[in-house]
Design a protein around this motif. Structure first.
Motif, PDB file in Angstrom:
ATOM      1  N   ASP A  41       0.786  -0.994  -0.148  1.00 41.46           N
ATOM      2  CA  ASP A  41       0.092   0.084  -0.124  1.00 41.46           C
ATOM      3  C   ASP A  41       1.036   1.140   0.183  1.00 41.46           C
ATOM      4  O   ASP A  41       0.981   1.934   1.085  1.00 41.46           O
ATOM      5  CB  ASP A  41      -0.878  -0.072   1.226  1.00 41.46           C
ATOM      6  CG  ASP A  41      -1.813   1.422   1.283  1.00 41.46           C
ATOM      7  OD1 ASP A  41      -2.036   1.820   0.137  1.00 41.46           O
ATOM      8  OD2 ASP A  41      -2.565   1.437   2.420  1.00 41.46           O
ATOM      9  N   ASP A  44      -1.342   6.733  -3.127  1.00 46.14           N
ATOM     10  CA  ASP A  44      -2.721   7.551  -2.540  1.00 46.14           C
ATOM     11  C   ASP A  44      -3.361   7.981  -3.748  1.00 46.14           C
ATOM     12  O   ASP A  44      -2.448   8.492  -4.856  1.00 46.14           O
ATOM     13  CB  ASP A  44      -2.265   8.393  -1.575  1.00 46.14           C
ATOM     14  CG  ASP A  44      -1.904   7.832  -0.200  1.00 46.14           C
ATOM     15  OD1 ASP A  44      -2.701   7.071   0.337  1.00 46.14           O
ATOM     16  OD2 ASP A  44      -0.766   8.028   0.350  1.00 46.14           O
ATOM     17  N   PHE A  45      -4.603   8.580  -3.425  1.00 48.78           N
ATOM     18  CA  PHE A  45      -4.998   9.408  -4.225  1.00 48.78           C
ATOM     19  C   PHE A  45      -4.636  10.910  -3.844  1.00 48.78           C
ATOM     20  O   PHE A  45      -5.082  10.977  -2.647  1.00 48.78           O
ATOM     21  CB  PHE A  45      -6.689   9.492  -4.344  1.00 48.78           C
ATOM     22  CG  PHE A  45      -7.182   8.114  -5.031  1.00 48.78           C
ATOM     23  CD1 PHE A  45      -7.582   8.542  -6.500  1.00 48.78           C
ATOM     24  CD2 PHE A  45      -7.443   6.991  -4.600  1.00 48.78           C
ATOM     25  CE1 PHE A  45      -8.003   7.469  -7.484  1.00 48.78           C
ATOM     26  CE2 PHE A  45      -7.676   5.958  -5.357  1.00 48.78           C
ATOM     27  CZ  PHE A  45      -8.074   6.219  -6.543  1.00 48.78           C
ATOM     28  N   VAL A  46      -3.886  11.735  -4.706  1.00 49.72           N
ATOM     29  CA  VAL A  46      -3.362  12.915  -4.337  1.00 49.72           C
ATOM     30  C   VAL A  46      -4.117  14.087  -5.258  1.00 49.72           C
ATOM     31  O   VAL A  46      -3.892  14.206  -6.235  1.00 49.72           O
ATOM     32  CB  VAL A  46      -1.688  12.796  -4.774  1.00 49.72           C
ATOM     33  CG1 VAL A  46      -1.314  13.960  -4.300  1.00 49.72           C
ATOM     34  CG2 VAL A  46      -1.176  11.791  -4.064  1.00 49.72           C
ATOM     35  N   ALA A  74     -10.774  12.041  -2.005  1.00 48.43           N
ATOM     36  CA  ALA A  74      -9.296  11.321  -1.823  1.00 48.43           C
ATOM     37  C   ALA A  74      -9.291  10.719  -0.371  1.00 48.43           C
ATOM     38  O   ALA A  74      -8.791   9.718  -0.293  1.00 48.43           O
ATOM     39  CB  ALA A  74      -8.141  12.459  -2.096  1.00 48.43           C
ATOM     40  N   GLU A  75      -9.765  11.209   0.404  1.00 58.09           N
ATOM     41  CA  GLU A  75      -9.654  10.870   1.872  1.00 58.09           C
ATOM     42  C   GLU A  75     -10.471   9.599   2.174  1.00 58.09           C
ATOM     43  O   GLU A  75      -9.865   8.579   2.554  1.00 58.09           O
ATOM     44  CB  GLU A  75     -10.148  11.732   2.976  1.00 58.09           C
ATOM     45  CG  GLU A  75      -9.903  11.376   4.443  1.00 58.09           C
ATOM     46  CD  GLU A  75     -10.215  12.322   5.508  1.00 58.09           C
ATOM     47  OE1 GLU A  75     -10.453  12.211   6.622  1.00 58.09           O
ATOM     48  OE2 GLU A  75     -10.418  13.627   5.078  1.00 58.09           O
ATOM     49  N   ASN A  78      -8.639   6.829  -0.249  1.00 54.86           N
ATOM     50  CA  ASN A  78      -7.273   6.221   0.652  1.00 54.86           C
ATOM     51  C   ASN A  78      -7.488   5.611   1.889  1.00 54.86           C
ATOM     52  O   ASN A  78      -6.850   4.705   2.175  1.00 54.86           O
ATOM     53  CB  ASN A  78      -6.324   7.589   1.071  1.00 54.86           C
ATOM     54  CG  ASN A  78      -5.903   8.141  -0.358  1.00 54.86           C
ATOM     55  OD1 ASN A  78      -5.638   7.688  -1.448  1.00 54.86           O
ATOM     56  ND2 ASN A  78      -5.644   9.560  -0.223  1.00 54.86           N
ATOM     57  N   ASP A  79      -8.700   5.721   2.468  1.00 60.41           N
ATOM     58  CA  ASP A  79      -9.012   4.992   3.717  1.00 60.41           C
ATOM     59  C   ASP A  79      -9.464   3.798   3.365  1.00 60.41           C
ATOM     60  O   ASP A  79      -9.768   2.961   4.247  1.00 60.41           O
ATOM     61  CB  ASP A  79      -9.994   5.681   4.660  1.00 60.41           C
ATOM     62  CG  ASP A  79      -9.557   7.125   5.198  1.00 60.41           C
ATOM     63  OD1 ASP A  79      -8.173   7.047   5.540  1.00 60.41           O
ATOM     64  OD2 ASP A  79     -10.153   7.962   5.694  1.00 60.41           O
ATOM     65  N   ASP A  86       0.595   6.423  -6.781  1.00 58.06           N
ATOM     66  CA  ASP A  86      -0.272   7.441  -6.595  1.00 58.06           C
ATOM     67  C   ASP A  86      -1.157   7.821  -7.927  1.00 58.06           C
ATOM     68  O   ASP A  86      -0.656   7.221  -9.061  1.00 58.06           O
ATOM     69  CB  ASP A  86       0.540   8.657  -6.338  1.00 58.06           C
ATOM     70  CG  ASP A  86       1.094   8.793  -4.967  1.00 58.06           C
ATOM     71  OD1 ASP A  86       0.938   8.039  -4.132  1.00 58.06           O
ATOM     72  OD2 ASP A  86       2.180   9.597  -4.650  1.00 58.06           O
ATOM     73  N   LYS A 271      -9.024  -2.393   2.072  1.00 55.37           N
ATOM     74  CA  LYS A 271      -8.376  -2.416   3.463  1.00 55.37           C
ATOM     75  C   LYS A 271      -9.450  -2.880   4.590  1.00 55.37           C
ATOM     76  O   LYS A 271     -10.808  -2.735   4.578  1.00 55.37           O
ATOM     77  CB  LYS A 271      -8.141  -0.766   4.072  1.00 55.37           C
ATOM     78  CG  LYS A 271      -6.979  -0.520   3.140  1.00 55.37           C
ATOM     79  CD  LYS A 271      -6.715   1.003   3.518  1.00 55.37           C
ATOM     80  CE  LYS A 271      -5.553   1.851   3.077  1.00 55.37           C
ATOM     81  NZ  LYS A 271      -5.059   2.928   3.541  1.00 55.37           N
TER      82      LYS A 271
END
Length: 272
Positions: A41, A44-46, A74-75, A78-79, A86, A271
């Motif tokens: 992992d 991330d989505f940035v 994005a948050e 990413n969670d 990325d 996740k």
């Protein structure tokens, strides 16, 4: 044909509420924010700065950044997802109401013009400013998650059959249809296809050759999936003729296949 009676379902939609609802979609037991759960992992989505070619949208871009339209998405992603690299997210001035995933850059670009374009479309359908704003917000979310579908198909090398555009639609629907407010974004996305001005007149041969399904087909597919997710809760979609009775009979099975498909394809990347 949908009627304005169903528009009331969109009134409850706000971006923050939907983002919170999406946090529980696709997996029943998410990790805490920022907690890595698997080797590999590393992505991330940035959110990247808006790419503007004029001064026309500077103020709007600043407002969207301040209100965290892309940051909240994005948050949530990413969670929820294990990524090997990325993936960029940004607003861009494109000269049209559209959105793109650019594989060579691994970047999703949402055309900032879509806010004006979608507002014009929904203003002809809804009666109040709140309804228009809610519909634009919902359509925005569907558009973002459609492009996320393209990005995940690329970076996770997800197999699919048929059109990639249909696969991206189905992934967006899977993310958005949950037990809370996310279905309203799928409904807004469906409505944006129903009112697509590009297909308001007679269809041309090139429309059938396009990589996308026809807008009306996309509308019925999304509406069917929302209805199939809970036929009691969304009985109004059938009652108000958003769906034909013949298609509605198939919708619970279509939604079940959708859920099973994306759980299977993304299982190793969620996740837990």
């Amino acid at each position: 044909m949908p009627t304005s009676n169903a528009a009331a379902a969109l009134r409850a939609l706000t971006f923050v509420v939907v983002a919170a609802a999406l946090f529980t979609t696709g997996c029943s037991d998410w990790t805490e924010v920022g907690t890595p759960t698997a080797t590999g992992d590393v992505g991330d989505f940035v959110v990247r700065p808006a790419e503007l070619t004029s001064d026309d949208y500077v103020e709007l871009a600043g407002q969207l950044s301040e209100e965290r339209w892309l940051e909240d998405v994005a948050e949530v992603l990413n969670d929820s997802l294990i990524l090997p690299t990325d993936i960029g997210l940004r607003f861009a001035e494109c000269g049209e109401n559209n959105a793109y995933y650019i594989p060579e850059d691994r970047e999703i670009q949402i055309c900032i013009e879509m806010f004006e374009g979608e507002r014009d479309i929904f203003a002809a359908y809804f009666d109040t400013e709140d309804e228009i704003e809610d519909a634009v917000s919902g359509s925005f979310l569907f558009t973002v998650f459609h492009e996320v579908g393209h990005a995940l198909i690329d970076v996770l090398e997800i197999p699919f059959t048929g059109r990639e555009e249909d696969a991206a639609d189905s992934l967006a629907a899977w993310w958005l249809i949950d037990d809370d407010e996310g279905e309203e974004s799928a409904i807004a996305g469906a409505l944006s296809f129903y009112t697509d001005p590009d297909e308001a007149g007679d269809l041309e041969e090139s429309d059938f050759a396009d990589e996308h399904s026809l807008s009306q087909q996309r509308y019925y597919t999304l509406t069917c999936l929302v209805y199939g997710s809970d036929t009691d809760q969304y009985a109004s979609l059938l009652e108000d003729e958003w769906l034909t009775p013949e298609r509605a009979e198939q919708c619970p099975a279509e939604f079940e296949r959708l859920t099973n498909t994306w759980y299977t394809l993304l299982d190793a990347h969620l996740k837990e």
